[in-house]
Design a protein around this motif. Structure first.
Motif, short mmCIF file in Angstrom:
data_model
loop_
_atom_site.label_atom_id
_atom_site.label_comp_id
_atom_site.label_asym_id
_atom_site.label_seq_id
_atom_site.Cartn_x
_atom_site.Cartn_y
_atom_site.Cartn_z
N ILE A 74 0.85 -1.18 0.00
CA ILE A 74 0.00 0.00 0.00
C ILE A 74 0.89 1.24 0.00
O ILE A 74 1.78 1.39 0.84
CB ILE A 74 -0.93 0.01 1.24
N ARG A 75 0.74 2.18 -0.94
CA ARG A 75 1.53 3.40 -1.06
C ARG A 75 0.68 4.56 -0.58
O ARG A 75 -0.38 4.83 -1.12
CB ARG A 75 1.97 3.63 -2.51
N LEU A 76 1.12 5.25 0.47
CA LEU A 76 0.41 6.40 1.02
C LEU A 76 1.19 7.67 0.71
O LEU A 76 2.41 7.72 0.85
CB LEU A 76 0.25 6.26 2.54
N ALA A 77 0.55 8.70 0.32
CA ALA A 77 1.15 10.02 0.08
C ALA A 77 0.70 10.93 1.19
O ALA A 77 -0.46 11.36 1.20
CB ALA A 77 0.72 10.57 -1.28
N LEU A 78 1.55 11.17 2.19
CA LEU A 78 1.21 11.98 3.35
C LEU A 78 1.78 13.38 3.17
O LEU A 78 2.97 13.57 2.95
CB LEU A 78 1.78 11.35 4.63
N GLY A 79 0.94 14.38 3.33
CA GLY A 79 1.41 15.77 3.20
C GLY A 79 1.33 16.24 1.76
O GLY A 79 1.42 15.47 0.82
N ARG A 80 1.18 17.56 1.60
CA ARG A 80 1.03 18.10 0.26
C ARG A 80 2.17 19.04 -0.11
O ARG A 80 2.16 19.64 -1.15
CB ARG A 80 -0.28 18.89 0.15
N ALA A 81 3.11 19.24 0.80
CA ALA A 81 4.17 20.20 0.54
C ALA A 81 5.05 19.71 -0.59
O ALA A 81 5.50 18.57 -0.61
CB ALA A 81 5.02 20.42 1.79
N ALA A 82 5.33 20.59 -1.56
CA ALA A 82 6.07 20.20 -2.75
C ALA A 82 7.52 19.86 -2.44
O ALA A 82 8.17 19.17 -3.22
CB ALA A 82 6.01 21.32 -3.79
N TRP A 83 8.06 20.36 -1.31
CA TRP A 83 9.48 20.09 -1.00
C TRP A 83 9.67 18.81 -0.19
O TRP A 83 10.77 18.41 0.06
CB TRP A 83 10.09 21.26 -0.24
N LEU A 91 2.90 28.68 0.82
CA LEU A 91 2.15 29.43 1.83
C LEU A 91 1.08 28.56 2.49
O LEU A 91 0.76 28.75 3.66
CB LEU A 91 1.52 30.66 1.20
N GLN A 92 0.53 27.62 1.73
CA GLN A 92 -0.49 26.75 2.32
C GLN A 92 0.09 25.75 3.32
O GLN A 92 -0.60 25.36 4.26
CB GLN A 92 -1.22 25.98 1.20
N ASN A 93 1.33 25.36 3.14
CA ASN A 93 1.91 24.32 3.98
C ASN A 93 3.07 24.80 4.85
O ASN A 93 3.70 24.00 5.53
CB ASN A 93 2.41 23.16 3.10
N LEU A 94 3.38 26.10 4.84
CA LEU A 94 4.49 26.63 5.61
C LEU A 94 4.19 26.54 7.11
O LEU A 94 3.05 26.71 7.54
CB LEU A 94 4.76 28.09 5.21
N SER A 95 5.25 26.31 7.90
CA SER A 95 5.07 26.16 9.34
C SER A 95 4.84 27.48 10.04
O SER A 95 4.45 27.49 11.22
CB SER A 95 6.31 25.47 9.95
N PHE A 96 5.07 28.60 9.37
CA PHE A 96 4.82 29.91 9.99
C PHE A 96 3.33 30.10 10.20
O PHE A 96 2.50 29.60 9.44
CB PHE A 96 5.35 31.03 9.11
N GLY A 106 10.46 26.18 10.01
CA GLY A 106 9.89 27.00 8.95
C GLY A 106 10.95 27.72 8.15
O GLY A 106 10.83 27.88 6.92
N ILE A 107 12.01 28.17 8.80
CA ILE A 107 13.10 28.82 8.07
C ILE A 107 13.79 27.83 7.14
O ILE A 107 14.13 28.16 6.00
CB ILE A 107 14.10 29.43 9.08
N CYS A 108 13.96 26.59 7.61
CA CYS A 108 14.55 25.57 6.74
C CYS A 108 13.64 25.28 5.54
O CYS A 108 14.13 25.07 4.41
CB CYS A 108 14.79 24.29 7.53
N GLU A 109 12.33 25.25 5.76
CA GLU A 109 11.41 25.05 4.64
C GLU A 109 11.52 26.18 3.63
O GLU A 109 11.55 25.95 2.41
CB GLU A 109 9.98 24.96 5.18
N LEU A 110 11.59 27.42 4.12
CA LEU A 110 11.71 28.56 3.22
C LEU A 110 13.02 28.52 2.44
O LEU A 110 13.04 28.77 1.22
CB LEU A 110 11.60 29.86 4.02
N LEU A 111 14.11 28.18 3.10
CA LEU A 111 15.39 28.09 2.41
C LEU A 111 15.39 26.95 1.40
O LEU A 111 15.95 27.10 0.29
CB LEU A 111 16.51 27.89 3.43
N PHE A 112 14.74 25.85 1.75
CA PHE A 112 14.65 24.73 0.80
C PHE A 112 13.85 25.13 -0.43
O PHE A 112 14.21 24.77 -1.56
CB PHE A 112 14.00 23.53 1.50
N PHE A 113 12.76 25.86 -0.21
CA PHE A 113 11.95 26.31 -1.34
C PHE A 113 12.75 27.23 -2.26
O PHE A 113 12.73 27.08 -3.50
CB PHE A 113 10.71 27.03 -0.82
N LEU A 114 13.47 28.18 -1.69
CA LEU A 114 14.25 29.11 -2.51
C LEU A 114 15.36 28.38 -3.24
O LEU A 114 15.62 28.66 -4.43
CB LEU A 114 14.83 30.22 -1.62
N ALA A 115 16.04 27.45 -2.56
CA ALA A 115 17.11 26.71 -3.22
C ALA A 115 16.56 25.85 -4.35
O ALA A 115 17.17 25.73 -5.42
CB ALA A 115 17.85 25.84 -2.19
#
Length: 598
Positions: free
Chosen positions: A13-22, A69-74, A548-557
């Motif tokens: 069974i393959r589950l896709a948890l979370g919607r964040a693109a990163w 913005l929909q999935n950011l931890s901020f 959240g800062i790591c998520e933002l940096l990952f998105f920019l990178a």
């Protein structure tokens, strides 16, 4: 919540948890499934979807930003793009976030400005024992700066070099009239006669290896010897040879006799050698010969005690008159900066350690020495000469400069106000604009990070007992007994014992306290304390977190990497298209050339 099940008897069974693109390895393109739908699909292990992963990653920047913005931890940033929100609500949340960011920046700026004063002074030891404190360096200078016997000897030498054969009395009068200007250039009444005398010295009083008149060499020969000043020396109640512990050094008054110049008495001592009290400190019996007086720097017969330059700060100067017992109680304070402060810049800690300027101060930096060096460089720059009382190490390339002579007195007098007023930082003060421009600016001179500060307070003088040749020496009724190391008070070379006390001076330099205050400068906040403060401010005001800062940096990178890869692929496709075009073109036959050789 609807659930669709296609086959329940197959694994895995393959589950896709979370919607964040990163976080997702193959994000689902927008529009493929509603946000509230979870699809559970069971398929054979050897059957995988044939959808290209490259195609599923093709999201526009706007769509990726919306998903961020929909999935950011901020906190509450999803309100800006949440579906169903009206334009007024989104504008409210936009203004709210802008205000929160502004307040956050203001608080962070306040924290940064407070961190500029990163060192704070605290009381480390309120009762630090005095026997652990280093004894200060002491310079003893005779008030008679030129010996009369040495002046007569010098006058005879000049008479022998004079082509006009003038006698020694003439040159003795010239020395009497003008030689004092090397120590006190304030009186320039007969400056023309002084310049003529200096011209004679420049022509006829230079050695074979000298190009100019050597002021330092001549004044050193004219200064009274240290052996002629001392009768006896005692420290911690024990006699010692004065000539073994005192050495001839340069001070602001010229050549003087200095005690503890090399820091010989800086180590910790036992309890008995704590140098506390008038009888256990440094006790000097000094001798002055009035018959040898030629030029005195003040109107008294006696000695001055200073080190190294009283105009540079941190130096105490006192005068000991003959016929008196001078008591100089010394009070000390220790200021120490922890070695951890070396990692901070000099502009932040606002001080220098003793080994931060080894090319000038030989690993013994002090604020007083730095001011003296700055003043010396200004003298060389403005008057193109080196004062004879300055050490060579303060001047770069001192061999290219001459010592200041009587010809430079006008220039030295012109800038006297500038060299007596020194500033280390420029601040606009109303009413002091003129003084600010005329003062000597020394921005490199900072306070010493670690130093022992001495002050002389409560000094007093007591009359020495007048020895009676019939009844012997008596006690002084006005204070403690004078140093009795010279016995009945007879001085070698003196015929009358009644005048011996008038030519003698006793100086007692000692610590006035058994315990002193010990201060330390410590770092105000360590790095983890500063990090904690910033994290608390960001979390309370804007809801920021490290994740959240790591998520933002990952998105920019990631967006930067996708943009670079798209540019590289476009460039590669353009090159491949050009190559295919070249291959498709028919090859043109080239004519053959025939060469006939002889």
């Amino acid at each position: 919540m609807p659930v669709t099940m296609e086959s329940l008897d197959q694994e895995p069974i393959r589950l896709a948890l979370g919607r964040a693109a990163w976080w997702m390895p193959n994000p689902i393109p927008s529009g493929s499934a509603p946000p509230s739908t979870i699809t559970i699909t069971t398929q054979p292990a050897n059957h995988l979807p044939e959808t290209s992963a490259e195609e599923t990653r093709k999201l526009s920047f706007a769509a990726a930003l919306k998903d961020l913005l929909q999935n950011l931890s901020f906190h509450c940033y999803s309100k800006l793009v949440e579906q169903g929100r009206r334009i007024q609500e989104r504008f409210f949340w936009f203004v709210f976030h802008i205000t929160a960011l502004s307040v956050l920046i203001a608080f962070l700026w306040g924290t940064y400005t407070n961190e500029q004063e990163a060192l704070v002074t605290t009381m480390y030891h309120p009762m630090y024992p005095i026997w652990k404190v280093e004894f200060p360096a002491v310079s003893v200078c005779s008030s008679n700066r030129i010996s009369q016997r040495a002046a007569w000897h010098y006058a005879h030498n000049l008479s022998g070099k004079d082509p006009k054969l003038r006698n020694a009395s003439f040159f003795y009068g010239q020395l009497k009239a003008f030689m004092y200007m090397y120590y006190d250039p304030s009186d320039l009444v007969e400056i023309d006669n002084a310049l003529r005398f200096q011209s004679f010295l420049d022509r006829f009083d230079t050695g074979e290896e000298e190009l100019f008149f050597n002021t330092r060499k001549r004044l050193r020969a004219l200064t009274p010897n240290c052996s002629d000043m001392f009768v006896s020396c005692r420290i911690a109640g024990r006699l010692f040879d004065c000539m073994d512990q005192f050495e001839e050094t340069l001070t602001s008054h010229g050549y003087c006799c200095t005690f503890n110049y090399d820091g010989r008495y800086v180590n910790k001592r036992d309890f008995r050698q704590r140098y506390f009290g008038p009888d256990m400190g440094l006790v000097l019996t000094l001798k002055a010969d009035p018959r040898d007086n030629f030029y005195k720097i003040n109107g008294h017969n006696g000695f001055s005690h200073s080190y190294p330059d009283p105009y540079s700060g941190g130096v105490a100067e006192r005068v000991a008159e003959t016929g008196f017992n001078t008591l100089l109680p010394v009070r000390a304070k220790i200021f120490e900066t922890l070695p951890e402060a070396r990692s901070m810049s000099q502009s932040v800690r606002k001080c220098l350690f003793e080994n931060e300027m080894p090319w000038i101060f030989t690993r013994h930096y002090t604020f007083s020495k730095c001011i003296s060096a700055c003043r010396a460089k200004s003298v060389v720059s403005l008057c193109e000469c080196v004062p004879f009382s300055l050490p060579h190490r303060y001047i770069d390339g001192n061999e290219r400069h001459i010592y200041c002579t009587l010809q430079h007195l006008a220039c030295l007098k012109r800038y006297e106000f500038k060299w007596l007023n020194v500033i280390t930082s420029r601040e606009n003060v109303t009413g002091l604009e003129h003084e600010l421009q005329d003062a000597l600016f020394c921005p490199l001179c900072l306070a010493s990070c670690t130093e022992t500060r001495y002050s002389v307070r409560g000094a007093m003088t007591l009359g020495l007992p007048t020895p009676n040749p019939t009844k012997g020496p008596k006690r002084s009724s006005s204070g403690p007994r004078a140093n009795n190391s010279y016995g009945t008070g007879k001085v070698p070379g003196s015929s009358q014992s009644s005048s011996a006390s008038a030519e003698l001076a006793v100086v007692r330099i000692y610590f006035a306290e058994t315990h002193i205050q010990y201060f330390r400068q410590i770092i105000k906040n360590a790095w983890y304390e500063t990090f904690s403060t910033i994290g608390n401010i960001c979390g309370i005001i804007a809801g920021f977190s490290l994740i959240g800062i790591c998520e933002l940096l990952f998105f920019l990178a990631k967006q930067l990497w996708l943009a670079c890869r798209a540019e590289l692929r476009a460039e590669l496709a353009h090159i491949q298209a050009q190559m295919r075009t070249q291959v498709a073109e028919p090859e043109v036959e080239r004519p053959m050339k025939l060469f006939i050789l002889p």
